[in-house]
Design a protein around this motif. Structure first.
Motif, PDB file in Angstrom:
ATOM      1  N   ARG A  53      25.275 -22.024   2.777  1.00  0.00           N
ATOM      2  CA  ARG A  53      24.870 -22.670   4.032  1.00  0.00           C
ATOM      3  C   ARG A  53      24.808 -21.683   5.209  1.00  0.00           C
ATOM      4  O   ARG A  53      23.778 -21.601   5.896  1.00  0.00           O
ATOM      5  CB  ARG A  53      25.802 -23.834   4.360  1.00  0.00           C
ATOM      6  CG  ARG A  53      25.402 -24.610   5.617  1.00  0.00           C
ATOM      7  CD  ARG A  53      26.502 -25.594   6.013  1.00  0.00           C
ATOM      8  NE  ARG A  53      26.818 -26.500   4.935  1.00  0.00           N
ATOM      9  CZ  ARG A  53      26.194 -27.646   4.691  1.00  0.00           C
ATOM     10  NH1 ARG A  53      25.201 -28.024   5.488  1.00  0.00           N
ATOM     11  NH2 ARG A  53      26.552 -28.405   3.688  1.00  0.00           N
TER      12      ARG A  53
ATOM     13  N   GLN B  66      26.756 -23.571  -5.100  1.00  0.00           N
ATOM     14  CA  GLN B  66      27.734 -23.122  -4.103  1.00  0.00           C
ATOM     15  C   GLN B  66      27.145 -23.286  -2.682  1.00  0.00           C
ATOM     16  O   GLN B  66      26.959 -22.320  -1.948  1.00  0.00           O
ATOM     17  CB  GLN B  66      28.138 -21.672  -4.374  1.00  0.00           C
ATOM     18  CG  GLN B  66      28.770 -21.483  -5.750  1.00  0.00           C
ATOM     19  CD  GLN B  66      29.423 -20.124  -5.896  1.00  0.00           C
ATOM     20  OE1 GLN B  66      30.250 -19.716  -5.085  1.00  0.00           O
ATOM     21  NE2 GLN B  66      29.041 -19.410  -6.945  1.00  0.00           N
ATOM     22  N   ARG B  67      26.890 -24.525  -2.340  1.00  0.00           N
ATOM     23  CA  ARG B  67      26.190 -24.791  -1.084  1.00  0.00           C
ATOM     24  C   ARG B  67      26.976 -24.347   0.140  1.00  0.00           C
ATOM     25  O   ARG B  67      26.389 -23.861   1.110  1.00  0.00           O
ATOM     26  CB  ARG B  67      25.852 -26.289  -0.978  1.00  0.00           C
ATOM     27  CG  ARG B  67      24.829 -26.761  -1.985  1.00  0.00           C
ATOM     28  CD  ARG B  67      24.155 -28.034  -1.528  1.00  0.00           C
ATOM     29  NE  ARG B  67      25.035 -29.172  -1.478  1.00  0.00           N
ATOM     30  CZ  ARG B  67      25.292 -29.986  -2.509  1.00  0.00           C
ATOM     31  NH1 ARG B  67      24.720 -29.726  -3.691  1.00  0.00           N
ATOM     32  NH2 ARG B  67      26.078 -31.023  -2.378  1.00  0.00           N
ATOM     33  N   GLU B  68      28.293 -24.502   0.104  1.00  0.00           N
ATOM     34  CA  GLU B  68      29.072 -24.143   1.282  1.00  0.00           C
ATOM     35  C   GLU B  68      29.072 -22.640   1.525  1.00  0.00           C
ATOM     36  O   GLU B  68      29.226 -22.198   2.671  1.00  0.00           O
ATOM     37  CB  GLU B  68      30.498 -24.679   1.161  1.00  0.00           C
ATOM     38  CG  GLU B  68      30.577 -26.203   1.215  1.00  0.00           C
ATOM     39  CD  GLU B  68      29.796 -26.774   2.397  1.00  0.00           C
ATOM     40  OE1 GLU B  68      30.025 -26.322   3.534  1.00  0.00           O
ATOM     41  OE2 GLU B  68      28.961 -27.668   2.181  1.00  0.00           O
ATOM     42  N   ARG B  69      28.899 -21.856   0.479  1.00  0.00           N
ATOM     43  CA  ARG B  69      28.806 -20.402   0.668  1.00  0.00           C
ATOM     44  C   ARG B  69      27.396 -19.995   1.081  1.00  0.00           C
ATOM     45  O   ARG B  69      27.210 -19.014   1.808  1.00  0.00           O
ATOM     46  CB  ARG B  69      29.217 -19.676  -0.621  1.00  0.00           C
ATOM     47  CG  ARG B  69      30.637 -19.968  -1.057  1.00  0.00           C
ATOM     48  CD  ARG B  69      31.022 -19.179  -2.292  1.00  0.00           C
ATOM     49  NE  ARG B  69      31.290 -17.774  -1.973  1.00  0.00           N
ATOM     50  CZ  ARG B  69      31.678 -16.870  -2.876  1.00  0.00           C
ATOM     51  NH1 ARG B  69      31.822 -17.226  -4.153  1.00  0.00           N
ATOM     52  NH2 ARG B  69      31.897 -15.628  -2.513  1.00  0.00           N
TER      53      ARG B  69
ATOM     54  N   MET C  15      20.088 -29.936   1.959  1.00  0.00           N
ATOM     55  CA  MET C  15      20.836 -29.095   2.894  1.00  0.00           C
ATOM     56  C   MET C  15      19.888 -28.210   3.697  1.00  0.00           C
ATOM     57  O   MET C  15      20.012 -28.077   4.922  1.00  0.00           O
ATOM     58  CB  MET C  15      21.845 -28.228   2.139  1.00  0.00           C
ATOM     59  CG  MET C  15      22.686 -27.341   3.040  1.00  0.00           C
ATOM     60  SD  MET C  15      23.543 -26.020   2.131  1.00  0.00           S
ATOM     61  CE  MET C  15      22.209 -24.811   1.967  1.00  0.00           C
TER      62      MET C  15
END
Length: 265
Positions: free
Chosen positions: A128, A123-126, A173
């Motif tokens: 980040r 869940q990279r967008e959460r 990331m």
């Protein structure tokens, strides 16, 4: 009042444009300062617990980002040290001031350390903005670099079906977040993915490569002129230091609590 001559008017407009470009229209568009590039063989101190001992005569300190104050970072800088900001990037920590910012859905199984649970790095967008906030803290305190910990979660029993591709995406990331802030960034362990990640990271941090006969796997960093900060816990310096010196590792022996105690090569 006499009207301005057209040629003079054009000159004034041109000068105004040049001034606006030089000032960025009130914004600072200067590139960030060049980040630090630690070189092989740089001696270091790694301390994550206990009162910080700033008296170790080494050029590099790696310390806890939350527990170390801006004043302590400044003092280390005054003494000629570079300072690395340790943050946990692979596990939620119940004892950190930002613990409530991590939704329960991101937290997996326990990782063996009190108060810690693996993070769902898919869940990279959460994650980040949460990691960006931690790196912002490091930058605000004046650190030169970050050491994101637990970057090989895909090899562990986390409670999530993590893959090597998930780990590569997450690690890249983190490296990008650090570089956007002018910070150097170290790859922690994750030996299997070094060939894929050596260009994304500025140095490596390794535990126990001598004990497990894995130090040769760190050569891509050394061959690229990038430091490998290495610690052993159970092996005596007389056993691992000759090999460390031969290939250019920055090696110390530490206790598991990572207090101020150290034995250098």
């Amino acid at each position: 009042m006499r009207a301005a001559h057209p040629a003079r008017l054009c000159l004034l407009l041109l000068l105004g444009l040049l001034a606006a470009c030089a000032t960025g229209g009130g914004e600072d568009h200067r590139p960030p300062p060049a980040r630090w590039h630690p070189r092989p063989g740089s001696d270091w101190q790694w301390q994550l617990s206990g009162p910080l001992d700033t008296g170790v005569d080494v050029p590099v300190y790696d310390v806890d980002g939350f527990e170390t104050s801006r004043a302590q970072v400044r003092r280390l800088h005054r003494d000629g040290r570079r300072v690395i900001c340790y943050v946990n990037a692979g596990a939620w920590e119940s004892f950190r001031p930002d613990a409530d910012d991590f939704p329960a859905a991101l937290r997996g199984g326990q990782n063996g350390w009190p108060g810690e649970r693996w993070l769902d790095i898919r869940q990279r967008e959460r994650l980040r903005p949460l990691m960006a906030a931690r790196f912002d803290m490091c930058r605000a305190k004046g650190f030169d670099a970050v050491e994101p910990d637990l970057l090989d979660a895909y090899q562990e029993d986390t409670g999530f079906p993590l893959t090597a591709a998930d780990q590569l995406g997450y690690n890249r990331m983190l490296a990008a977040l650090a570089h956007e802030r002018g910070l150097a960034v170290g790859l922690k362990n994750d030996l299997a993915q070094i060939p894929a990640l050596v260009d994304d990271f500025d140095f490596a941090v390794n535990e126990q490569c001598a004990q497990f006969h894995e130090c040769e796997r760190l050569r891509p960093f050394l061959d690229a002129g990038k430091a490998v900060f290495h610690a052993e816990y159970a092996v005596a310096p007389g056993s691992f230091c000759p090999g460390s010196r031969r290939i250019g590792l920055s090696s110390v022996r530490k206790r598991l609590d990572l207090g101020s105690w150290r034995q250098a090569c």
